[in-house]
Design an enzyme around this catalytic site. Sequence first.
Site, PDB file in Angstrom:
ATOM      1  CG  ASP A  15      -2.124   0.895   1.066  1.00  0.00           C
ATOM      2  OD1 ASP A  15      -2.420   1.318  -0.078  1.00  0.00           O
ATOM      3  OD2 ASP A  15      -2.758   1.209   2.087  1.00  0.00           O
ATOM      4  CG  ASN A  63      -7.479  -2.132  -5.523  1.00  0.00           C
ATOM      5  OD1 ASN A  63      -6.555  -2.897  -5.248  1.00  0.00           O
ATOM      6  ND2 ASN A  63      -7.843  -1.170  -4.686  1.00  0.00           N
TER       7      ASN A  63
END
Length: 225
Positions: A15, A63
Amino acid sequence: MKLSNIPNHVAIILDGNGRWAKKMGQPRSFGHYMGGRNLFTVAKAAEKLGIKKLSVYAFSTENWKRPADEVNYLMTKPIEMYHENKHRISDITYKITFAGRRDHFSKELLEVMEEIEEKTKANQGFELTVCIDYGAYDELLTAYEKAEKPLTKDSLEKALMVKEPVDLLIRTSGEMRLSNFLLWQVAYAEFYFTKVHWPAFNEKQLIKAIKNYQKRHRRFGGLSS
Ligand code: IPE
Ligand code: IPE
Ligand code: MG
């Protein structure tokens, strides 16, 4: 570093590509590009340290909600990067596999993934599993269906996309959540969170995480001896 207590299976939630890029005054896509390259640096370090398996979360089933230009970059840039570098694939000493759904990708991306798996499948010792279009809800629902019945812990595990339990779970960039990654496999994992953004996470950071892991007392429900 105690070589005797190296985690077998490390999982990393990659991330912070976007935040890293912003800090550098660059577009988010630059963060994804540098984050993608960093994957090979960290995999090499993990192999060298004696980790047996590294599973990385690169794109989640959630996502796809992101802006179309970002999703498009993430789904096409790896194809281009592969074609630029494929003459070097025999330099890769470890096995690369992919976990996640395969029904939403382009033919070109699927071909690249299959070629990478094919060309590295005979490599032994260390395995890098890249989780793309991966989500644990999807993995578990599919596994319940596919698993040999009667359903047991073993039969379910055999049907998972990632079969080995995680020893150490790392998430970069400060967030302290799983975001639908390996819910089953982290049941007894040790968690390590760092503020370092993924493109800046390197061998030194990995060693720091492992040293921290080595101080933990894993009891698995029993008592420390
Ligand atoms: C991780 O970086 C990569 C993907 C999820 C594709 P992010 O893109 O989530 O970066 P931040 O969290 O916005 O900084
Ligand atoms: C988790 O990161 C997924 C990956 C790293 C692939 P996100 O950036 O998508 O997670 P949230 O949205 O902050 O939970
Ligand atoms: Mg993020």
